[in-house]
Each structure stands twice: as C-alpha cells, then as structure tokens.
Design a protein around this motif. Sequence first.
Motif, PDB file in Angstrom:
ATOM      1  N   ASN A 163     -19.431 -32.935  16.614  1.00 21.57           N
ATOM      2  CA  ASN A 163     -19.585 -34.178  17.371  1.00 21.57           C
ATOM      3  C   ASN A 163     -18.254 -34.504  18.048  1.00 21.57           C
ATOM      4  N   GLY A 164     -18.269 -35.602  18.820  1.00 22.66           N
ATOM      5  CA  GLY A 164     -17.110 -35.957  19.643  1.00 22.66           C
ATOM      6  C   GLY A 164     -15.785 -35.977  18.895  1.00 22.66           C
ATOM      7  N   ARG A 165     -15.777 -36.541  17.670  1.00 19.81           N
ATOM      8  CA  ARG A 165     -14.509 -36.671  16.942  1.00 19.81           C
ATOM      9  C   ARG A 165     -14.125 -35.391  16.191  1.00 19.81           C
ATOM     10  N   ASP A 166     -15.083 -34.481  15.985  1.00 19.40           N
ATOM     11  CA  ASP A 166     -14.821 -33.277  15.201  1.00 19.40           C
ATOM     12  C   ASP A 166     -13.823 -32.360  15.902  1.00 19.40           C
ATOM     13  N   ARG A 167     -13.090 -31.597  15.081  1.00 14.21           N
ATOM     14  CA  ARG A 167     -12.117 -30.657  15.625  1.00 14.21           C
ATOM     15  C   ARG A 167     -12.220 -29.334  14.885  1.00 14.21           C
ATOM     16  N   MET A 168     -11.810 -28.271  15.580  1.00 13.09           N
ATOM     17  CA  MET A 168     -11.666 -26.969  14.928  1.00 13.09           C
ATOM     18  C   MET A 168     -10.208 -26.565  15.037  1.00 13.09           C
ATOM     19  N   LEU A 169      -9.663 -26.012  13.952  1.00 18.39           N
ATOM     20  CA  LEU A 169      -8.295 -25.503  13.971  1.00 18.39           C
ATOM     21  C   LEU A 169      -8.404 -23.992  13.829  1.00 18.39           C
ATOM     22  N   LEU A 170      -8.167 -23.292  14.927  1.00 14.76           N
ATOM     23  CA  LEU A 170      -8.430 -21.851  14.967  1.00 14.76           C
ATOM     24  C   LEU A 170      -7.117 -21.062  14.997  1.00 14.76           C
ATOM     25  N   GLY A 171      -6.970 -20.127  14.054  1.00 22.29           N
ATOM     26  CA  GLY A 171      -5.788 -19.262  14.017  1.00 22.29           C
ATOM     27  C   GLY A 171      -6.036 -18.005  14.837  1.00 22.29           C
ATOM     28  N   VAL A 173     -12.831 -26.891  24.084  1.00 22.78           N
ATOM     29  CA  VAL A 173     -11.620 -27.133  24.888  1.00 22.78           C
ATOM     30  C   VAL A 173     -10.422 -27.362  23.965  1.00 22.78           C
ATOM     31  N   PRO A 174      -9.267 -26.735  24.315  1.00 20.50           N
ATOM     32  CA  PRO A 174      -8.081 -26.948  23.484  1.00 20.50           C
ATOM     33  C   PRO A 174      -7.556 -28.369  23.629  1.00 20.50           C
ATOM     34  N   VAL A 175      -7.231 -28.968  22.507  1.00 20.44           N
ATOM     35  CA  VAL A 175      -6.658 -30.321  22.517  1.00 20.44           C
ATOM     36  C   VAL A 175      -5.142 -30.216  22.302  1.00 20.44           C
ATOM     37  N   ARG A 176      -4.764 -29.388  21.317  1.00 26.58           N
ATOM     38  CA  ARG A 176      -3.338 -29.138  21.076  1.00 26.58           C
ATOM     39  C   ARG A 176      -3.168 -27.661  20.727  1.00 26.58           C
ATOM     40  N   TRP A 177      -2.011 -27.122  21.080  1.00 26.95           N
ATOM     41  CA  TRP A 177      -1.737 -25.701  20.853  1.00 26.95           C
ATOM     42  C   TRP A 177      -0.434 -25.629  20.041  1.00 26.95           C
ATOM     43  N   PHE A 178      -0.516 -25.190  18.805  1.00 25.24           N
ATOM     44  CA  PHE A 178       0.686 -25.087  17.956  1.00 25.24           C
ATOM     45  C   PHE A 178       1.083 -23.610  17.864  1.00 25.24           C
ATOM     46  N   SER A 179       2.402 -23.360  17.916  1.00 22.93           N
ATOM     47  CA  SER A 179       2.857 -21.971  17.857  1.00 22.93           C
ATOM     48  C   SER A 179       4.217 -21.888  17.169  1.00 22.93           C
ATOM     49  N   SER A 228      -0.814 -18.343  16.985  1.00 21.07           N
ATOM     50  CA  SER A 228      -1.170 -19.674  17.499  1.00 21.07           C
ATOM     51  C   SER A 228      -2.207 -20.334  16.615  1.00 21.07           C
ATOM     52  N   LEU A 229      -2.062 -21.638  16.492  1.00 20.54           N
ATOM     53  CA  LEU A 229      -3.106 -22.460  15.872  1.00 20.54           C
ATOM     54  C   LEU A 229      -3.580 -23.403  16.965  1.00 20.54           C
ATOM     55  N   VAL A 230      -4.826 -23.263  17.334  1.00 22.27           N
ATOM     56  CA  VAL A 230      -5.323 -24.057  18.460  1.00 22.27           C
ATOM     57  C   VAL A 230      -6.305 -25.096  17.933  1.00 22.27           C
ATOM     58  N   GLU A 231      -6.021 -26.361  18.272  1.00 20.49           N
ATOM     59  CA  GLU A 231      -6.954 -27.423  17.893  1.00 20.49           C
ATOM     60  C   GLU A 231      -7.958 -27.574  19.029  1.00 20.49           C
ATOM     61  N   LEU A 232      -9.229 -27.444  18.688  1.00 16.51           N
ATOM     62  CA  LEU A 232     -10.279 -27.405  19.705  1.00 16.51           C
ATOM     63  C   LEU A 232     -11.285 -28.533  19.495  1.00 16.51           C
ATOM     64  N   ALA A 233     -11.837 -29.010  20.604  1.00 14.80           N
ATOM     65  CA  ALA A 233     -12.921 -30.002  20.544  1.00 14.80           C
ATOM     66  C   ALA A 233     -14.119 -29.441  21.295  1.00 14.80           C
ATOM     67  N   ALA A 234     -15.304 -29.921  20.958  1.00 15.86           N
ATOM     68  CA  ALA A 234     -16.488 -29.475  21.704  1.00 15.86           C
ATOM     69  C   ALA A 234     -16.474 -30.129  23.075  1.00 15.86           C
ATOM     70  N   ARG A 235     -16.791 -29.348  24.116  1.00 22.32           N
ATOM     71  CA  ARG A 235     -16.803 -29.881  25.481  1.00 22.32           C
ATOM     72  C   ARG A 235     -17.931 -30.903  25.613  1.00 22.32           C
TER      73      ARG A 235
END
Length: 353
Positions: free
Chosen positions: A213-221, A331-337, A344-351
């Motif tokens: 949902n809108g507030r949910d996030r994925m943290l992808l390595g 869509v990436p919200v924040r990109w940590f490296s 990279s750890l990419v914080e993603l949200a559903a478009r």
Amino acid sequence: MRKIDPQQVFDTPCKPSGLKGPESCCKGRPPSASSCMGTDFLQEMAGDVLSGMTGSVKSIPSKYLYDAYGSSLFDRICTLPEYYLTRTELEILERNAHRIMEFFTKGEGSLVEIGSGSDLKIRSLLKGLSRQGASQVRYVPVDISETSLLRSAHRLLSDFPWLSINAVAADFTRGIRHLPDGPKLIAFLGGTFGNFTHEQGVDLLKGFARSMNGRDRMLLGIDMLKPPGIIEAAYNDRSGVTAEFNRNILRHVNSKLRADFRPDDFEHLAFFDPNKEQVEMHLKARLQIRTHISEAGLSVCLKPGETILTEISRKFSRDRAMACFDQAGLVPVRWFSDADAWFSLVELAARAG
Ligand SMILES: C[S@@+](CC[C@H](N)C(=O)[O-])C[C@H]1O[C@@H](n2cnc3c(N)ncnc32)[C@H](O)[C@@H]1O
C-alpha cells in the motif's frame, strides 16, 4: 528454469505448523511459527530437479543449497575475508538504521524479512528503532530453511525479549499467504534478488509491489558491478567453504529425493560472465557420472567436464537496477550505499495508480 508465477507469491494457503525451535536457544516465550512447506515440498523439489536436470543446460535451483547444513555453511561464508557482500551491506545498514526504522514511528507495522537467513543484519536494523518504534514493530522472517529460521528467531528473542516474532517457513517463489495486511517494511537483503534472472526478478518484485500500500516500503539489497577479480574471489574463497556449500546441494538432493550423487566427484566452479554481468556457480563432473534420483524417477548421465548450474548471482549497474524497478511498478525513494558503491540498499515504494 521454472518461471515464477507472481500471483502465487501471496496466494498459497499456509497452515500453522508444529514447528519447534531448539529448546535450549531461548528459555523465554517462543516465536510463533507457521509453515507453507508440507508434503508438497518434496513433490515440488522433485519436479524442479527433474526439469532442471533434463534441460539443455543441467541445473538445480539455488534455493536447494539451503538445508540446515547449507544455511550454516552460508553463515560461515558471510564471515570470510573474500566475501565483501555481508560486511559492506552491514556497514550500510548500521549507518542508516535510524533513518530506515523511522518507518515504525508512524504507527504499528511489520518488518517482513524475505530469505532472512541468520539474524545478523536484522539486529542492526532493530538497534536503530526508537523506543516508540520498538513498541510498534512485529518481525516476520520468511525462509525456506526451517532450522535456520527457528534458530535465528530464538536467538533474537533472547536478545530482544520485547520483540513479537512470527516466523514463516515458506518458499517465497511459490507463495506466502500470510504476509501481514497492515503497514509493512519488506527487507530483501543479502543480494538474494540477484539469484534470479531478469524476468524472474521482475515477476517477484511485481508480486511484492502488488501487496504494497501507499505507506509500505521495500528495502532491497543489490550487489553492484565492480572489478571482476573482487567478485570472483568472493565465490572462490581460499578456505573452500563456498565449494563445500556448492556441493551441499547434491547432499540435499540425495537426502530428500533418494539420489546417489557422490559430491566429491564434482569440482566447484564459479566465474564472472561480463556479458551477462553475473557470477555463475557450477558443479563440474570430474569423471563420467551416472546417477539415479529415485523420487524424481530420473537417471542422469554427465560426461567428464559437464556442469550443473547451481546459482547465478547478478551484479547491477544503477541503470539495470532502475529498469527492474520500473518494470515491476516500484520507484526508489532513497538509495543507500557504501563509499566505494560496491553494494546498494534501495528503499522502494509501489508506484501510484
Ligand atoms: C544469500 S542468502 C541471504 C541470507 C540473509 N538474508 C543475508 O542477507 O545474509 C539467501 C537466503 O534466502 C533463503 N532462500 C533462498 N531461496 C528461498 C526461497 N525460494 N524461499 C525462501 N527462502 C529462500 C535461504 O535459505 C537463505 O537464508
């Protein structure tokens, strides 16, 4: 390789199981646990091995590297000097844990970890929780390796006794029904995403995106492209742990599917393919091999030098990663490296829409 049906990612019914962790690990409250891996698991494994070993390139899906012994070997790999992935990702997590875990200051939610493995990395995230966040988080680790899953959950509970844990033993490529409904942060760490082809990976991410949902996030390595020598050394450690891990897939098939592979008849082979931008891990027959896999009803012959593909591990450029996210509706919200941009750890949200 079998194509992943993204619809099934969340649709297969799960049943509560009698999973019990090692009693000695935790004297306190046990984690709640459920399993989606009943008797079907053996049938699915037999089907996967049958189709992999009869394909034009012989292969066994990498998820079968992980039984209890395979998981313990992977934990050892994570400590090896050549295996830069774990320490680099851990450093990024430790540096950014507070920012990432701010997610749980906004209300109750679940921290879902896909392919959780050992509890090493999630600890650094939990340490980044504020007092308010700690009271609002529920941890949901999901892994195919039941023993490792339960051992990690018990270890976590003894160090974070306030934590609510619901461990789920499941093959995330087949179905995880009880992903929590409310707000969730889905952590998919360790470069496991790179073990899937582009099409499989996009299908997998689409399944997650649909559940978000809108507030949910994925943290992808994701493991990034870097000089090939560094990458290849990580999969060819001098102490031979990765070779033992690779051969363990045959032991796993022997024990579950009543096969008669002799692992020592195979040489460990891991190399970086610059065209595909991926590491391939194979088992190479040292001699003519004839083996029978009873539960798959299959006899297999391998010529000397012929290989079985056991794992791919894709390495990403930013552009290639962005193409996957875009096709999956994320869509990436924040990109940590890290400073060298190795991981990279990419914080993603559903478009939206
Ligand atoms: C490369 S290890 C990463 C472990 C941990 N996340 C880390 O970052 O160190 C992959 C993990 O995913 C689990 N795994 C692999 N394929 C899986 C599948 N299809 N379903 C569930 N778990 C899987 C393995 O058991 C293992 O714990």
